[in-house]
Design a protein around this motif. Sequence first.
Motif, mmCIF file in Angstrom:
data_model
loop_
_atom_site.group_PDB
_atom_site.id
_atom_site.type_symbol
_atom_site.label_atom_id
_atom_site.label_comp_id
_atom_site.label_asym_id
_atom_site.label_seq_id
_atom_site.Cartn_x
_atom_site.Cartn_y
_atom_site.Cartn_z
ATOM 1 N N ASP A 209 -2.534 4.026 7.065
ATOM 2 C CA ASP A 209 -1.502 4.787 6.787
ATOM 3 C C ASP A 209 -0.725 4.734 8.235
ATOM 4 O OD1 ASP A 209 0.163 6.121 5.012
ATOM 5 O OD2 ASP A 209 -1.005 7.795 5.145
ATOM 6 N N SER A 210 -1.503 5.395 9.203
ATOM 7 C CA SER A 210 -0.912 5.708 10.419
ATOM 8 C C SER A 210 -0.185 4.285 11.040
ATOM 9 C CB SER A 210 -1.935 5.967 11.549
ATOM 10 O OG SER A 210 -3.025 4.913 11.910
ATOM 11 N N CYS A 211 -0.345 3.250 10.738
ATOM 12 C CA CYS A 211 0.297 2.037 11.058
ATOM 13 C C CYS A 211 1.541 1.677 10.414
ATOM 14 C CB CYS A 211 -0.694 0.887 11.163
ATOM 15 S SG CYS A 211 -2.065 1.137 12.429
ATOM 16 N N PHE A 212 1.919 2.541 9.340
ATOM 17 C CA PHE A 212 3.089 2.217 8.623
ATOM 18 C C PHE A 212 3.801 3.268 8.357
ATOM 19 C CE2 PHE A 212 0.369 -1.410 7.773
ATOM 20 C CZ PHE A 212 1.067 -2.462 7.663
ATOM 21 N N THR A 213 3.901 4.413 9.529
ATOM 22 C CA THR A 213 4.579 5.486 9.343
ATOM 23 C C THR A 213 6.199 5.342 9.133
ATOM 24 O OG1 THR A 213 4.579 5.508 11.591
ATOM 25 C CG2 THR A 213 2.728 7.220 10.662
ATOM 26 N N ASP A 214 6.608 4.186 9.578
ATOM 27 C CA ASP A 214 8.092 3.858 9.445
ATOM 28 C C ASP A 214 8.544 3.159 8.225
ATOM 29 O OD1 ASP A 214 8.395 4.891 12.091
ATOM 30 O OD2 ASP A 214 8.076 2.793 13.149
ATOM 31 N N ASN A 215 7.585 3.040 7.354
ATOM 32 C CA ASN A 215 7.621 2.165 6.056
ATOM 33 C C ASN A 215 7.285 3.084 4.861
ATOM 34 O OD1 ASN A 215 5.669 0.115 8.135
ATOM 35 N ND2 ASN A 215 7.757 -0.650 7.683
ATOM 36 N N LYS A 216 8.019 2.684 3.670
ATOM 37 C CA LYS A 216 7.870 3.098 2.437
ATOM 38 C C LYS A 216 6.527 2.736 1.850
ATOM 39 C CE LYS A 216 9.436 3.900 -2.283
ATOM 40 N NZ LYS A 216 10.647 3.472 -3.176
ATOM 41 N N CYS A 217 5.464 3.355 1.586
ATOM 42 C CA CYS A 217 4.130 2.744 1.305
ATOM 43 C C CYS A 217 3.633 3.300 -0.015
ATOM 44 C CB CYS A 217 3.022 3.007 2.275
ATOM 45 S SG CYS A 217 3.327 2.217 3.834
ATOM 46 N N ALA A 218 2.783 2.531 -0.582
ATOM 47 C CA ALA A 218 2.143 2.850 -1.860
ATOM 48 C C ALA A 218 0.649 2.408 -1.910
ATOM 49 C CB ALA A 218 3.094 2.326 -3.306
ATOM 50 N N PHE A 219 -0.319 3.206 -2.489
ATOM 51 C CA PHE A 219 -1.480 2.672 -2.721
ATOM 52 C C PHE A 219 -1.842 2.719 -3.842
ATOM 53 C CE2 PHE A 219 -1.121 4.592 1.640
ATOM 54 C CZ PHE A 219 -1.860 3.697 2.474
ATOM 55 N N LEU A 220 -2.217 1.413 -4.475
ATOM 56 C CA LEU A 220 -2.348 1.004 -5.907
ATOM 57 C C LEU A 220 -3.831 0.709 -5.797
ATOM 58 C CD1 LEU A 220 0.751 -1.679 -6.402
ATOM 59 C CD2 LEU A 220 0.593 1.043 -6.775
ATOM 60 N N GLN A 221 -4.568 1.387 -7.129
ATOM 61 C CA GLN A 221 -5.931 0.922 -7.380
ATOM 62 C C GLN A 221 -5.997 0.429 -8.819
ATOM 63 O OE1 GLN A 221 -8.671 3.714 -6.030
ATOM 64 N NE2 GLN A 221 -10.300 2.705 -7.559
ATOM 65 N N ILE A 222 -6.675 -0.776 -8.964
ATOM 66 C CA ILE A 222 -6.844 -1.481 -10.265
ATOM 67 C C ILE A 222 -8.390 -1.461 -10.391
ATOM 68 C CG2 ILE A 222 -6.840 -3.510 -11.683
ATOM 69 C CD1 ILE A 222 -4.101 -4.039 -10.272
#
Length: 281
Positions: A209-222
């Motif tokens: 998460d800290s490495c992608f602060t400039d990005n829109k991120c989503a955390f999916l779980q299946i």
Amino acid sequence: MIKILIPIDFSETSINAIKYAMRLLKDSACEFIVLNAFADEVYSKTNELNSTDFEKFKKEYKKNVDSTLKQEIDELFKLSANLKHRYTAVSRFGSLIDETNRIIAKENIDLVIMGAMGKTNDRSIAFGRNTLQIIKHLKCPVLYVPINYQKDFPKKILFPSDYMMPYKKRELKLVSAFAVSFAASVNFLYVSGFKKLSHRQLDHKLFLDSCFTDNKCAFLQISGKDLIESINKTVDNHKMDMLVMVNQRHSYFENILYNSTIEEVALQIKVPFLVLQNLHR
């Protein structure tokens, strides 16, 4: 300037990979090094030759390769004379893996881009033999381009991870830079029957998460046990247009790749596929 290495065998797939790279990086200053390693081809055609004739054949073969490389690059310039792009043609008598790794080390290559299949272009398998060898042994991130893939820019990047292993910042920075350049989202996918993450997993997830602060991120779980099926379905159902995985011990990707033959790899590569090597470089 970004340094890109593109190994080619003059197949339709490898030429398509160059064209995709040109479109993908059209706004970036890049040096493209186009490599043909031709030792296998020479050895396969010279079993009956003596040493003198072998050397003559090898010299003539290299001359033909150099000429073909020049023609291909000239054709690329006709398609797109991008002043931000510079091209260098390299022909080497050596194995694909060895020569590619030598150039990676010497030129400090940022990314290798290549077609996911070689001259046979067998659509019933996801990877050609050269592709599998490069995945296993190359010391650099590699972006594989499916045959005839035409879409220019990724908008939704899928990054499956079990959050069990730490990643190298240089590799993650490459993914983040891609996502920033194309305003793409980065979608992490965790496939497991367990909902709760361990402390180790939580720490690694926070690092991501800290490495992608400039990005829109989503955390999916299946919830599930079939990793390959979950990845394939997520790519299709969520219309992902780039897949990222990390090649390292005990990773998702090792489970998919190292326990399979070419014919058994069931990962359906329909979108560009970025393999990170997670090595100190």
